[in-house]
Design a protein around this motif. Sequence first.
Motif, short mmCIF file in Angstrom:
data_model
loop_
_atom_site.label_atom_id
_atom_site.label_comp_id
_atom_site.label_asym_id
_atom_site.label_seq_id
_atom_site.Cartn_x
_atom_site.Cartn_y
_atom_site.Cartn_z
N TYR A 10 68.23 62.20 26.00
CA TYR A 10 68.21 60.87 25.38
C TYR A 10 66.78 60.39 25.15
CZ TYR A 10 68.68 55.74 25.23
OH TYR A 10 68.59 54.41 24.87
N PHE A 11 65.96 60.40 26.20
CA PHE A 11 64.59 59.92 26.09
C PHE A 11 63.70 60.89 25.32
CE2 PHE A 11 66.01 57.31 29.70
CZ PHE A 11 65.58 56.07 29.28
N LEU A 12 63.97 62.18 25.44
CA LEU A 12 63.18 63.17 24.71
C LEU A 12 63.33 62.97 23.21
CD1 LEU A 12 61.35 65.64 24.73
CD2 LEU A 12 63.39 67.07 24.98
N GLY A 13 64.54 62.64 22.77
CA GLY A 13 64.75 62.38 21.34
C GLY A 13 63.88 61.26 20.83
N TYR A 14 63.78 60.19 21.60
CA TYR A 14 62.92 59.08 21.20
C TYR A 14 61.45 59.50 21.17
CZ TYR A 14 66.50 55.46 21.08
OH TYR A 14 67.59 54.69 20.73
#
Length: 217
Positions: free
Chosen positions: A53-57
């Motif tokens: 989730y955070f890696l995508g951002y």
Amino acid sequence: PDNANAYYCYGRACKDAYEAGKEEEVVGRFKAESLEAFEIATIKNPQLAEAFYFLGYGYVNLGLYIKAKLTWEEFMKLSGDEELRKEIGERLAQLEQPVKIENGYNLVLSGKFEEGIAALAPYTDGEYASWWPLWYYLGAAYEGLGSDEEAAACFLEVLRLSPSNGETMKELIHLYEKMGDEEKAAKYRTKLEIVRENAEKDRAEAELSRREETKLN
């Protein structure tokens, strides 16, 4: 060091740090550290949905839309959180056009200039026309085809959107030298020197501010 959750939490801490930061260098360093931590977390535990989730951002913030799309698609496979799934589903829909634009960049980088122009030209009108990298890669493609006038026009559009873009100034200097327009080449040599001097001045001021803050603390 083998604990995926440790890297995930470290990535979250670095994310909080750069969101609270003010100095460009500090923010950049923590962003890079956060991204790397989330990447390692997903490698060490490919089932850790929150890390995806955070890696995508993180990838979106770097303009790496293809990587963001693949990362969030993995998140959608792993996560059972309906609220977050709805959020990322909307984000994935928003990535459709940026992914096509990034594919156009990759065509130019691989030397497929005509295909790159065909992929990117439709976006020169509308909401993506303000993306300076779009114009930069179009300029590179036209230059690769020997269309120097078209290339220069694209690079000038980059500078309209990103006035201190040193790499683009270098491209214009090269093009104008090649076209025999020494007056314009000299103009951008001067501009490039000013940009470099200002960047050095900003670095020196930031370093001085950091040292003074350290003394106060």
